[in-house]
Design a protein around this motif. Structure first.
Motif, PDB file in Angstrom:
ATOM      1  N   GLY A  18      59.872  13.335  77.499  1.00 30.73           N
ATOM      2  CA  GLY A  18      59.298  13.699  78.583  1.00 30.73           C
ATOM      3  C   GLY A  18      57.894  14.386  78.178  1.00 30.73           C
ATOM      4  N   ASP A  19      57.857  15.246  77.284  1.00 30.20           N
ATOM      5  CA  ASP A  19      56.785  16.080  77.069  1.00 30.20           C
ATOM      6  C   ASP A  19      55.672  15.113  76.272  1.00 30.20           C
ATOM      7  OD1 ASP A  19      57.785  18.363  77.797  1.00 30.20           O
ATOM      8  OD2 ASP A  19      58.620  19.127  75.993  1.00 30.20           O
ATOM      9  N   ARG A  20      56.232  14.204  75.609  1.00 32.23           N
ATOM     10  CA  ARG A  20      55.313  13.294  74.988  1.00 32.23           C
ATOM     11  C   ARG A  20      54.633  12.370  75.943  1.00 32.23           C
ATOM     12  NH1 ARG A  20      58.706  11.072  69.616  1.00 32.23           N
ATOM     13  NH2 ARG A  20      58.797  13.144  68.491  1.00 32.23           N
ATOM     14  N   LEU A  21      55.396  11.989  76.888  1.00 31.60           N
ATOM     15  CA  LEU A  21      54.833  11.089  77.915  1.00 31.60           C
ATOM     16  C   LEU A  21      53.821  11.758  78.892  1.00 31.60           C
ATOM     17  CD1 LEU A  21      54.639   8.286  79.402  1.00 31.60           C
ATOM     18  CD2 LEU A  21      56.773   9.029  80.810  1.00 31.60           C
ATOM     19  N   GLN A  22      54.315  13.039  78.943  1.00 35.55           N
ATOM     20  CA  GLN A  22      53.355  13.760  79.951  1.00 35.55           C
ATOM     21  C   GLN A  22      51.850  13.903  79.137  1.00 35.55           C
ATOM     22  OE1 GLN A  22      54.080  18.067  79.913  1.00 35.55           O
ATOM     23  NE2 GLN A  22      53.411  18.391  82.056  1.00 35.55           N
ATOM     24  N   ARG A  23      52.026  14.142  77.934  1.00 33.54           N
ATOM     25  CA  ARG A  23      50.718  14.559  77.222  1.00 33.54           C
ATOM     26  C   ARG A  23      49.898  13.155  77.272  1.00 33.54           C
ATOM     27  NH1 ARG A  23      54.100  17.415  73.740  1.00 33.54           N
ATOM     28  NH2 ARG A  23      54.371  15.668  72.256  1.00 33.54           N
ATOM     29  N   ALA A  24      50.588  11.933  77.227  1.00 30.01           N
ATOM     30  CA  ALA A  24      49.889  10.651  77.147  1.00 30.01           C
ATOM     31  C   ALA A  24      49.313  10.456  78.513  1.00 30.01           C
ATOM     32  CB  ALA A  24      50.867   9.589  76.790  1.00 30.01           C
ATOM     33  N   VAL A  25      49.932  10.676  79.544  1.00 35.05           N
ATOM     34  CA  VAL A  25      49.507  10.548  81.035  1.00 35.05           C
ATOM     35  C   VAL A  25      48.283  11.461  81.127  1.00 35.05           C
ATOM     36  CG1 VAL A  25      50.077  10.604  83.353  1.00 35.05           C
ATOM     37  CG2 VAL A  25      51.645   9.859  81.652  1.00 35.05           C
ATOM     38  N   GLN A  26      48.460  12.754  80.873  1.00 39.13           N
ATOM     39  CA  GLN A  26      47.394  13.315  81.020  1.00 39.13           C
ATOM     40  C   GLN A  26      46.096  13.080  80.136  1.00 39.13           C
ATOM     41  OE1 GLN A  26      49.399  17.480  80.078  1.00 39.13           O
ATOM     42  NE2 GLN A  26      49.871  17.749  82.231  1.00 39.13           N
ATOM     43  N   ALA A  27      46.393  12.656  79.043  1.00 37.91           N
ATOM     44  CA  ALA A  27      45.223  12.169  78.211  1.00 37.91           C
ATOM     45  C   ALA A  27      44.589  10.716  78.576  1.00 37.91           C
ATOM     46  CB  ALA A  27      45.637  11.907  76.753  1.00 37.91           C
TER      47      ALA A  27
END
Length: 283
Positions: A18-27
């Motif tokens: 989830g944390d990796r996906l969150q960073r990817a979405v925000q980027a």
């Protein structure tokens, strides 16, 4: 089912993904205007739940039409419509998900996974139908509807149990009693500064501009952030309070949301001045 959902809320193992996906979405969704549009700031309402009506409606209609004789073409069109429209709905959902708290993101991750499986099955169903394999297409569609229904159940849990993307502050109004409540001497209120007061244990913020004073609920609609600790910024020519937690911004002269992740306006309370004392009441 309740026990399963509780375990999912507490499943810290999901955070690595989830944390990796969150960073990817925000980027990926970096421009503020893009994020605001996907949150539904322009609509005054979260956009994702409105957008999912199209794929859900199309897929359920396809499930019914598949039971009728001679309706292969109609079912194919409905499956195609649902599959295509699910993509922008998913993008809006990911944008909302990236601004949630960690326990909400865990449920949201499984919600997204279930919907992704459903979308993949419907894409396969569409491909099979276009190649003349309508029996396989129907089977894949019903499997896709099952996966999407599981995702919808989790989405309901997110909204109604965990309060994701619902207005977190409006319930404060139910704790306020009727009638006018005194807040402060108008002469003692500083100009263009946020001041926090309480009405029946409900926190509100005051903002004076000249002789005009805004009284606004202090809890941010998005995740109950303390707007009283936020900054006042001028956005598009309007004085706005910016939530210190996630950056949602609201106009101080009307409560309209101008930047997400909140898609809801903030509640403004009516005011009057009696013998130099600022008073407020329920809308």
């Amino acid at each position: 089912m309740r026990e399963l959902l509780t375990k999912l809320e507490q499943a810290s193992a999901l955070d690595r993904v989830g944390d990796r996906l969150q960073r990817a979405v925000q980027a990926t969704l970096r421009p503020q205007r893009v994020r605001d549009a996907l949150h539904g700031v322009w609509l005054g309402h979260p956009l994702h739940p409105a957008m999912v009506q199209v794929p859900v409606g199309a897929w359920i209609s396809a499930a019914v039409v598949d039971l009728l004789p001679g309706q292969r073409r109609a079912a194919t069109v409905l499956v195609g419509l649902g599959t295509v429209s699910a993509v922008p709905a998913a993008v809006a959902g990911l944008n909302d998900w990236a601004a949630l708290s960690r326990d909400q993101r865990r449920i949201g991750l499984v919600h997204a996974a279930a919907n992704s499986v459903g979308l993949a099955l419907y894409a396969g169903s569409l491909a099979a139908r276009l190649n003349g394999r309508h029996g396989l297409g129907r089977t894949l569609a019903y499997l896709g509807l099952s996966a999407a229904s599981a995702g919808a159940y989790l989405g309901g849990h997110l909204a109604y149990k965990q309060g994701a993307q619902v207005n977190q502050s409006v319930s404060e109004l139910h704790r306020m009693s009727d009638g006018w409540h005194s807040l402060a001497d108008l002469a003692n209120l500083p100009q263009r500064q946020l001041v926090t007061r309480e009405v029946d244990d409900v926190s509100v913020i005051l903002y004076r501009h000249g002789d005009d004073v805004t009284v606004m609920l202090e809890r941010c609609p998005h995740q109950s952030g303390p707007l009283g600790e936020g900054e006042v910024q001028e956005i598009d020519g309007h004085a706005c309070v910016v939530c210190p937690w996630h950056g949602s911004a609201f106009r101080l002269n009307g409560g309209e949301v101008v930047h997400g992740p909140s898609a809801n306006d903030q509640q403004i309370l009516p005011t009057r001045v009696v013998d130099g004392v600022l008073q407020t009441r329920l809308p």
